[in-house]
Design an enzyme around this catalytic site. Structure first.
Site, mmCIF file in Angstrom:
data_model
loop_
_atom_site.group_PDB
_atom_site.id
_atom_site.type_symbol
_atom_site.label_atom_id
_atom_site.label_comp_id
_atom_site.label_asym_id
_atom_site.label_seq_id
_atom_site.Cartn_x
_atom_site.Cartn_y
_atom_site.Cartn_z
ATOM 1 N N GLY A 128 71.537 69.865 16.920
ATOM 2 C CA GLY A 128 70.539 69.026 17.576
ATOM 3 C C GLY A 128 70.149 69.566 18.928
ATOM 4 N N THR A 179 71.773 65.536 23.188
ATOM 5 C CA THR A 179 71.602 64.419 22.255
ATOM 6 C C THR A 179 72.931 63.764 21.881
ATOM 7 O OG1 THR A 179 71.403 66.141 20.589
ATOM 8 C CG2 THR A 179 69.399 64.965 21.157
ATOM 9 N N GLU A 228 40.531 63.389 37.760
ATOM 10 C CA GLU A 228 41.510 62.459 37.167
ATOM 11 C C GLU A 228 40.821 61.223 36.588
ATOM 12 O OE1 GLU A 228 44.454 63.457 36.578
ATOM 13 O OE2 GLU A 228 44.244 65.248 37.826
HETATM 14 P P1 ATP Z 1 74.597 70.209 24.755
HETATM 15 O O1 ATP Z 1 73.924 70.680 23.512
HETATM 16 O O2 ATP Z 1 73.786 70.514 25.969
HETATM 17 O O3 ATP Z 1 76.042 70.577 24.870
HETATM 18 P P2 ATP Z 1 75.268 67.586 23.799
HETATM 19 O O4 ATP Z 1 74.368 67.291 22.658
HETATM 20 O O5 ATP Z 1 76.664 67.995 23.504
HETATM 21 O O6 ATP Z 1 74.551 68.608 24.757
HETATM 22 P P3 ATP Z 1 76.466 65.541 25.327
HETATM 23 O O7 ATP Z 1 77.184 66.471 26.256
HETATM 24 O O8 ATP Z 1 77.255 64.877 24.287
HETATM 25 O O9 ATP Z 1 75.244 66.302 24.695
HETATM 26 O O10 ATP Z 1 75.681 64.445 26.150
HETATM 27 C C1 ATP Z 1 75.399 64.559 27.506
HETATM 28 C C2 ATP Z 1 75.444 63.201 28.159
HETATM 29 O O11 ATP Z 1 74.411 62.384 27.650
HETATM 30 C C3 ATP Z 1 76.748 62.525 27.883
HETATM 31 O O12 ATP Z 1 77.393 62.334 29.112
HETATM 32 C C4 ATP Z 1 76.415 61.200 27.269
HETATM 33 O O13 ATP Z 1 76.940 60.180 28.037
HETATM 34 C C5 ATP Z 1 74.899 61.114 27.289
HETATM 35 N N1 ATP Z 1 74.423 60.797 25.935
HETATM 36 C C6 ATP Z 1 73.828 61.647 25.072
HETATM 37 N N2 ATP Z 1 73.528 61.024 23.927
HETATM 38 C C7 ATP Z 1 73.957 59.756 24.042
HETATM 39 C C8 ATP Z 1 73.947 58.616 23.191
HETATM 40 N N3 ATP Z 1 73.434 58.655 21.973
HETATM 41 N N4 ATP Z 1 74.493 57.475 23.665
HETATM 42 C C9 ATP Z 1 75.019 57.412 24.903
HETATM 43 N N5 ATP Z 1 75.066 58.442 25.746
HETATM 44 C C10 ATP Z 1 74.533 59.604 25.348
#
Ligand code: ATP
Length: 614
Positions: free
Chosen positions: A213, A217, A435
Site C-alpha cells: 500500500g 496507510t 482566481e
Molecule cells: P510506510 O510505508 O511509510 O512505512 P506505513 O504504511 O507502515 O508507512 P504506518 O507507519 O503504519 O504506515 O503509519 C504511520 C502513522 O499513521 C502511524 O503512526 C499511525 O498512527 C497512523 N495511521 C496510519 N494509518 C492509520 C489507520 N488506519 N488508523 C489509525 N492510524 C493510522
C-alpha cells in the site's frame, strides 16, 4: 564474550592513554619560561648591556637578562628572552656579545627530545592501528568460526530491530478503517493463538504476509496490532537496516533476527520496506548488490527453514510490489498479499477519531467536515494534521483545539505556508481576476467539484489558489466531469483575456496540469473519437507511488501526432467552454474580484453570496 569485550575496550583505552601521554610530554618539552622577542630587539638588549648570558641551540637563541625589566610589548617584568637567528647569518653578533662580556653557551641540537619527536610523529598511526584492531576484533568475536555460526550476537551483527518480550499494546481498535485488510490479517490470529490445533490437522498456514500500500496507510500499525491482539512478541526491522558496508553482515543479521523470533515463538516478525533488499536478483552492478542478494537469499532460506511447530509469522511491507523478486512471492513465502488503500471519507473520519482521543477539542470541531476536506490524505497525514492543529492551538495559548486550527493547518499541509510577497496593485488585480475566473467556472459548471475557498495570499509555489472539494469519493472519472474540470483549469487564463485583454505567465501550472489530464484522456482512456480506444501512453504510472516511470515508445510517429492533435482539440474546447461561462456572468465576476482584493480570502459562503445575488 563479556571478557572479550572488556579486553578489547581496555586495549583501546591503553592506546588512547599512550597517545595522550606523548602529546602531553612533548608539550612539556616544548614549553619554557622564555618570552619571544624579535631578533632586532634582542640585539638592542645586548647593546644596552642588559644581557648576562646566551644559549645557542640550532637557530634558537635564548638569553638571561642581568635583571628583570619591563619590555615594550609585555606588561610583566621579564628575566629571560628567546629569539631565532637569521638564516642569512649575522657576522656582527659574536663581536657584539664579546664586546659586552656576555657568557656564550652552545648546546647540541640533537638531544633526548628526538625520541619524543619520533613518538609524536607515530601517535596518529598508533591511534589508527588501535581503532582498526578494536573494530575488527569486535566483528571477529561475533563471527566466531563463520558468520554467526556460534549464534553469538554482538552489537555489530545484532539486527537493529525492536524486539520486546511483552506484546505491543496496539490492537485492531487503533487501526481505523482498512476493514478488508484487518479481516484478512485477523484470519491468522487463531493460528498464532492455537498453533497446535492446526499442526495436528497437518494444515499449512501461510508463513509470510505481504502488506502492500501507499506510504503511511498503516502497514506497520496493522502488523503491530496483529501481535497485540495475538498477545505475542513483535520483532520489527526495516529491511534497509540489514545492509551494511561489509558483504555478509546483512545475511548474518537476518539469521540473528529469525533466531530471536524462533526463541520467542509464537511471535511475529515485521520487515518494513522489503523492497530495499527484496528486488529481483540479477539486476544492478557492484558489491552493494551482492550484499543485497545474499541478504535476500538468507531471508528465503530462513522462511523455508521454519519447521511446522514454529509458530512464527513474517509480515513484510512494501509500496513497490512490482519490483520484488518472484522467489519471494511464491507459495510458502510471501504468498498472501493484503492491500491497504488510502482511506475514504468514512475511514478518514474514523482515523481522525482515533488520533483526537487525547486532544481536547472545542464544540465547533466537526471531524466529518475535516474528513471531507482532506481527500487523498493517508492515515499518517491525518495524524500529522491533528498534531499540527494541536500545536497551533498551543501556540495561540488556547486550552482546546478548534476548527480554525484544523482549517489553517490543512491549508499549510496541502499548499505550504503563506508567503509575504510585496505585489504591485496591477499584479494583485490580475491575480484576483485569474482566481475569480477559476471560481466562477467551478460555481457555474454543473459537473465541476463544488467550490470551497479562494485566496490571493501566496502559499508555497502558488500565488493564489482556488479550492474545490468533491462531494463524494470518486473512483472513476466520467467524460462530462473531465470536460468541466478542464474548463475550470483554463478559466483563470480565460478571465485574464476577458477582463484585461491579454494573458500572462500565471497560467503556467494550469496549462501543465490540464495538458497532462487531456493526454491521459486521449492516450489511456480512449476519450478522443479521432484516436479511438487504444493505449498510447508513453509512461507507466506507479500504482502506489503516483509516479510516472518512462518506458520506450511502442507506437508510431503518426499515432503520436494524432494524440497531440486530439489533446490540443480538447484543451481548445475547454477554453471555449470557460469563455462562454465567464462572458455570461461578467458583472458578478467583477464583483467577486473587488471582494477578493479587499478580503484576500473568501470562503464558500461568501462566494455563494456574491453569485447568488445575480
Ligand atoms: P510506510 O510505508 O511509510 O512505512 P506505513 O504504511 O507502515 O508507512 P504506518 O507507519 O503504519 O504506515 O503509519 C504511520 C502513522 O499513521 C502511524 O503512526 C499511525 O498512527 C497512523 N495511521 C496510519 N494509518 C492509520 C489507520 N488506519 N488508523 C489509525 N492510524 C493510522
Amino acid at each position: 564474550m563479556a571478557s572479550d569485550m572488556t579486553r578489547n575496550n581496555s586495549t583501546l583505552l591503553l592506546l588512547l592513554f599512550l597517545t595522550l601521554f606523548i602529546f602531553y610530554t612533548s608539550h612539556l618539552v616544548n614549553s619554557s619560561n622564555y618570552v619571544y622577542v624579535p631578533y632586532s630587539e634582542f640585539k638592542l638588549l645586548v647593546a644596552q648591556g642588559k644581557v648576562k648570558s646566551v644559549w645557542f641551540k640550532g637557530d634558537q637563541l635564548k638569553a638571561i637578562l642581568k635583571q628583570a625589566s619591563a619590555l615594550d610589548q609585555h606588561s610583566k617584568k621579564i628575566d629571560s628572552v628567546k629569539t631565532y637567528t637569521p638564516a642569512l647569518g649575522d657576522d656582527e653578533l659574536l663581536g657584539l656579545l664579546e664586546e659586552n662580556k656576555i657568557t656564550i653557551n652552545v648546546e647540541s641540537s640533537d638531544d633526548g627530545n628526538s625520541f619524543i619527536s619520533m613518538l609524536l610523529g607515530l601517535a596518529p598511526f598508533i591511534l589508527f592501528v588501535g581503532i582498526y584492531l578494536w573494530f575488527f576484533r569486535k566483528i571477529g568475536a561475533s563471527m566466531g568460526g563463520g558468520l554467526g555460526q556460534d549464534k553469538r550476537i554482538s552489537g555489530f551483527l545484532k539486527p537493529t530491530s525492536n524486539v520486546s518480550d511483552a506484546p505491543p499494546d496496539t490492537t485492531f481498535d487503533d487501526v481505523a478503517g482498512q476493514e478488508n485488510a484487518k479481516q484478512e490479517v485477523s484470519e491468522l490470529l487463531d493460528y498464532i493463538r492455537h498453533p497446535k490445533k492446526y499442526q495436528a490437522l497437518g494444515a499449512n498456514v501461510p508463513k509470510g504476509v505481504l502488506l502492500v500500500g501507499p506510504p503511511g496507510t498503516g502497514k506497520t500499525l496493522l502488523a503491530r496490532a496483529l501481535a497485540g491482539e495475538a498477545g505475542v512478541p513483535f520483532c520489527s526491522i526495516s529491511a534497509s537496516e540489514f545492509i551494511e558496508m561489509f558483504v555478509g553482515v546483512g545475511a548474518a543479521r537476518v539469521r540473528a533476527l529469525f533466531d530471536q523470533a524462533k526463541e520467542k515463538a509464537p511471535s511475529i516478525i515485521f520487515i518494513d520496506e522489503l523492497d530495499a533488499v527484496g528486488r529481483a536478483r540479477g539486476t544492478g552492478l557492484g558489491g552493494g548488490n551482492d550484499e543485497r542478494e545474499q541478504t535476500l537469499n538468507q531471508i528465503l532460506s530462513e522462511m523455508d527453514g521454519f519447521s511446522g511447530h514454529e509458530a512464527v509469522i513474517v509480515l513484510a511491507a512494501t509500496n513497490r510490489p512490482d519490483v520484488l523478486d518472484p522467489a519471494l512471492l511464491r507459495p510458502g513465502r510471501f504468498d498472501r498479499h493484503v492491500t491497504l488503500e488510502l482511506p475514504d471519507i468514512v475511514a478518514r473520519e474514523a482515523i481522525l477519531k482515533v488520533h483526537t482521543r487525547k486532544v481536547p477539542l472545542t464544540d465547533d470541531v466537526k471531524l466529518n467536515e475535516i474528513a471531507a476536506a482532506t481527500p487523498g490524505f493517508s492515515g499518517a497525514d491525518l495524524k500529522n494534521l491533528v498534531n499540527e492543529a494541536a500545536m497551533n492551538a498551543a501556540r495561540n495559548k488556547a486550552e482546546k483545539t478548534c476548527m480554525d486550527d484544523f482549517e489553517k493547518m490543512r491549508d499549510k499541509v496541502i499548499f505550504g505556508s503563506a508567503r509575504k510577497l510585496v505585489m504591485q496593485p496591477e499584479e494583485r488585480h490580475r491575480l484576483a481576476v485569474h482566481e475569480a475566473g477559476h471560481t466562477a467556472a467551478a460555481f457555474y459548471l454543473s459537473e465541476a467539484d463544488p467550490i470551497h475557498k479562494v485566496t490571493i495570499i501566496p502559499r508555497g509555489q502558488a500565488l493564489g489558489l482556488t479550492q474545490q472539494l468533491p462531494e463524494n469519493e470518486r473512483y472513476t472519472l466520467p467524460l462530462p466531469y473531465l470536460k468541466h474540470r478542464l474548463a475550470v483549469m483554463m478559466a483563470g487564463r480565460v478571465a485574464e483575456k476577458t477582463f484585461l485583454g491579454n494573458v500572462s505567465s500565471g497560467a503556467d501550472d494550469d496549462i501543465k496540469q490540464a495538458t497532462a489530464l487531456a493526454r491521459a484522456m486521449v492516450s489511456r482512456w480512449g476519450m478522443s473519437p479521432e484516436v479511438g480506444p487504444i493505449d498510447l501512453r508513453e509512461s507507466d504510472e506507479h500504482p502506489f507511488l503516483g509516479r510516472e516511470i518512462t518506458t520506450p515508445r511502442t507506437h508510431s510517429e503518426s499515432s503520436a501526432n494524432a494524440v497531440d492533435e486530439a489533446v490540443r482539440k480538447i484543451l481548445m474546447e475547454a477554453e471555449t467552454l470557460a469563455g462562454d461561462v465567464l462572458e455570461k456572468h461578467k458583472a458578478l465576476i467583477s464583483k467577486l474580484v473587488t471582494q477578493l482584493e479587499a478580503k484576500e480570502t473568501l470562503d464558500k459562503d461568501e462566494i455563494y453570496e456574491v453569485f447568488n445575488e445575480g
